[in-house]
Design a protein around this motif. Structure first.
Motif, PDB file in Angstrom:
ATOM      1  N   PRO A 221      52.475 117.106 -91.129  1.00  0.00           N
ATOM      2  CA  PRO A 221      53.683 117.950 -91.194  1.00  0.00           C
ATOM      3  C   PRO A 221      53.858 118.625 -92.545  1.00  0.00           C
ATOM      4  O   PRO A 221      54.465 119.697 -92.630  1.00  0.00           O
ATOM      5  CB  PRO A 221      54.837 116.993 -90.889  1.00  0.00           C
ATOM      6  CG  PRO A 221      54.251 115.646 -90.759  1.00  0.00           C
ATOM      7  CD  PRO A 221      52.765 115.722 -90.776  1.00  0.00           C
ATOM      8  N   LEU A 236      56.369 123.851 -86.814  1.00  0.00           N
ATOM      9  CA  LEU A 236      56.175 122.567 -86.129  1.00  0.00           C
ATOM     10  C   LEU A 236      56.960 122.501 -84.819  1.00  0.00           C
ATOM     11  O   LEU A 236      56.416 122.086 -83.787  1.00  0.00           O
ATOM     12  CB  LEU A 236      56.554 121.396 -87.046  1.00  0.00           C
ATOM     13  CG  LEU A 236      55.655 121.177 -88.269  1.00  0.00           C
ATOM     14  CD1 LEU A 236      56.225 120.108 -89.180  1.00  0.00           C
ATOM     15  CD2 LEU A 236      54.233 120.787 -87.839  1.00  0.00           C
ATOM     16  N   ALA A 252      51.487 113.429 -85.185  1.00  0.00           N
ATOM     17  CA  ALA A 252      51.891 113.760 -86.557  1.00  0.00           C
ATOM     18  C   ALA A 252      51.188 112.786 -87.494  1.00  0.00           C
ATOM     19  O   ALA A 252      51.413 111.573 -87.415  1.00  0.00           O
ATOM     20  CB  ALA A 252      53.394 113.663 -86.711  1.00  0.00           C
ATOM     21  N   CYS A 268      58.539 114.805 -90.526  1.00  0.00           N
ATOM     22  CA  CYS A 268      58.961 115.441 -89.259  1.00  0.00           C
ATOM     23  C   CYS A 268      60.476 115.449 -89.105  1.00  0.00           C
ATOM     24  O   CYS A 268      61.022 116.279 -88.363  1.00  0.00           O
ATOM     25  CB  CYS A 268      58.374 114.688 -88.066  1.00  0.00           C
ATOM     26  SG  CYS A 268      56.682 115.141 -87.706  1.00  0.00           S
TER      27      CYS A 268
END
Ligand SMILES: Cc1ncc(COP(=O)(O)O)c(C=O)c1O
Length: 440
Positions: A221, A236, A252, A268
């Motif tokens: 990320p 994302l 991720a 995230c």
């Protein structure tokens, strides 16, 4: 706790370290490089002390591992207790509570409130390999999507997933098949919005692989070794949406960005992205080797019994350390501390950039911050790896442990332990500023 003061009594590296480096050259394979050959005897807070009696400020945390600091009290206490009780049984033979406790913590802390399960491993690369195994079994598909500038490890499959050739891949092929690379969002270089960059990546994968053939899409990320590239907002979430629509497992890779480093538990969290699987390692256990794959319970359970594991995965001492590290993060609200450290670093770097136009981009989040060094070129910014190396060497000579990264080796990354005191952090950036002023 070791005294929190930078103090140099010899040149860096000093004579005692240099003598040990000669021994290293005799007995350790040359392929195992050493960036700054000071041999460490003690570390804690924001200080590393070496065999010559020098105290250096740590802005690297052993590559984002000692997030809670070296020898953090809860880690030491848990590890000592565990070592005295027992050191190994192999969880696959006779289990113990620590493993299950870590998995329970991971279910609570990783993004999303769905039912989650975990499997534990030894290294980040092993976790990434296992995430791919799980995604393949769950989907019945083979293909794996990764991105430009990605770093996922040094095992055979993860070398194929990693972008950069030297030093990670050169001569080590043939690599695993069915790994496809897409363009990432790199706002400094592509000028695209997150949505535009996602559309470009999706189009690339659709045309060259086909969504229906993809088992998983693995993404950091915030890119780590590739240069601390923060994708433009919206990148994302758009990829997550596309994965959801086509039954692609979103992995991720939070191995470098996870566990409070970016000012949230996970990177995230910033955009509320909920991956199907999360890989973690590094900061999870305060320096002991532990890694995990955590994900949707039904995905994790798609693998047959005995299909996941390994002799040492989820070793009881490493699990005890992880429970200590997580306790430190909760007790001291280290996510908030990372945000504070990030604000300090960003303002120091912004001031530095005013005087040094070679600092072409400042980016990162929380205590994961970087600068990209470039000179203007006819086709856009030209990476200035030589200047990065010169500044890095000057920092080292003056007792600050800094790291570089990036596909072109021209990115300076700052990853201080979250236990670093404010005055030491400021002093470290005084040294960085001096290094810029005294190099060309
Ligand atoms: C994002 C990411 N994934 C995977 C790895 C590999 O982890 P390990 O070195 O523990 O195998 C790293 C290590 O730097 C990493 O930063």
């Amino acid at each position: 706790m070791i005294e929190q003061k930078r103090h140099l009594v010899t040149e860096i590296p000093g004579p005692a370290s240099r003598a040990r480096l000669d021994r290293k050259k005799t007995f350790v394979a040359d392929g195992v490089g050493t960036m700054l050959p000071v041999f460490v005897t003690e570390a804690g807070g924001g200080i590393l002390r070496d065999v010559d009696g020098n105290s250096l400020i740590d802005l690297g945390s052993g590559i984002a591992v000692t997030t809670v600091g070296n020898s953090a009290p809860a880690v030491v206490c848990n590890v000592q207790r565990q070592v005295e009780a027992f050191t190994h049984t192999c969880f696959m033979i006779t289990p113990y509570d620590g493993y299950v406790d870590v998995c329970e913590q991971l279910a609570e802390l990783t993004p999303g409130d769905h039912a989650k399960k975990s499997a534990l491993f030894n290294s980040g690369a092993e976790a990434v390999e296992n995430a791919v195994k799980i995604a393949r079994v769950a989907t019945g598909r083979d293909a794996v999507a990764v991105f430009d500038h990605a770093y996922h490890g040094r095992t055979n499959l993860t070398m194929a997933m990693t972008a950069k050739n030297m030093p990670y891949k050169q001569g080590f092929g043939p690599f695993a098949g069915e790994v496809y690379r897409a363009p990432v969002s790199y706002p400094f270089r592509d000028g695209l919005t997150g949505e535009q960059a996602a559309a470009r990546a999706i189009d690339h994968l659709d045309k060259q692989v086909g969504a229906g053939n993809l088992a998983c899409l693995a993404i950091e990320p915030i890119l780590g070794e590739g240069g601390f590239v923060v994708p433009a907002p919206g990148f994302l979430p758009a990829l997550a949406e596309w994965c959801r629509a086509h039954g692609i497992v979103l992995v991720a890779d939070e191995i470098q960005s996870g566990f409070c480093r970016t000012g949230d538990w996970f990177a995230c969290d910033d955009e509320g992205v909920v991956p199907d699987l999360v890989t973690t390692a590094k900061g999870i256990a305060g320096g002991l080797p532990l890694a995990a794959v955590t994900g949707r319970a039904e995905l994790m359970d798609s693998v047959h019994t005995g299909g996941l594991g390994g002799t040492y995965g989820g070793n009881p001492v490493a699990c005890a350390a992880a429970l200590g590290a997580i306790e430190e993060m909760r007790t001291h609200d280290l996510a908030a501390r990372a945000r504070g450290i990030g604000a300090t670093m960003r303002s120091r770097l912004a001031a530095l950039a005013q005087d040094h136009p070679v600092i072409a981009d400042i980016r990162g989040r929380g205590a994961m911050m970087a600068i990209e060094l470039c000179t203007p070129g006819p086709d856009g910014p030209e990476p200035d790896a030589a200047r990065a190396a010169a500044v890095n060497a000057a920092c080292h000579r003056n007792g600050v442990v800094t790291l570089t990264c990036g596909t072109w080796g021209n990115v300076f990354r700052f990853l201080p332990p979250l236990s670093i005191p404010d005055d030491l952090l400021q002093e470290a950036f005084d040294v960085v500023a001096e290094a810029f002023a005294t190099t060309a």
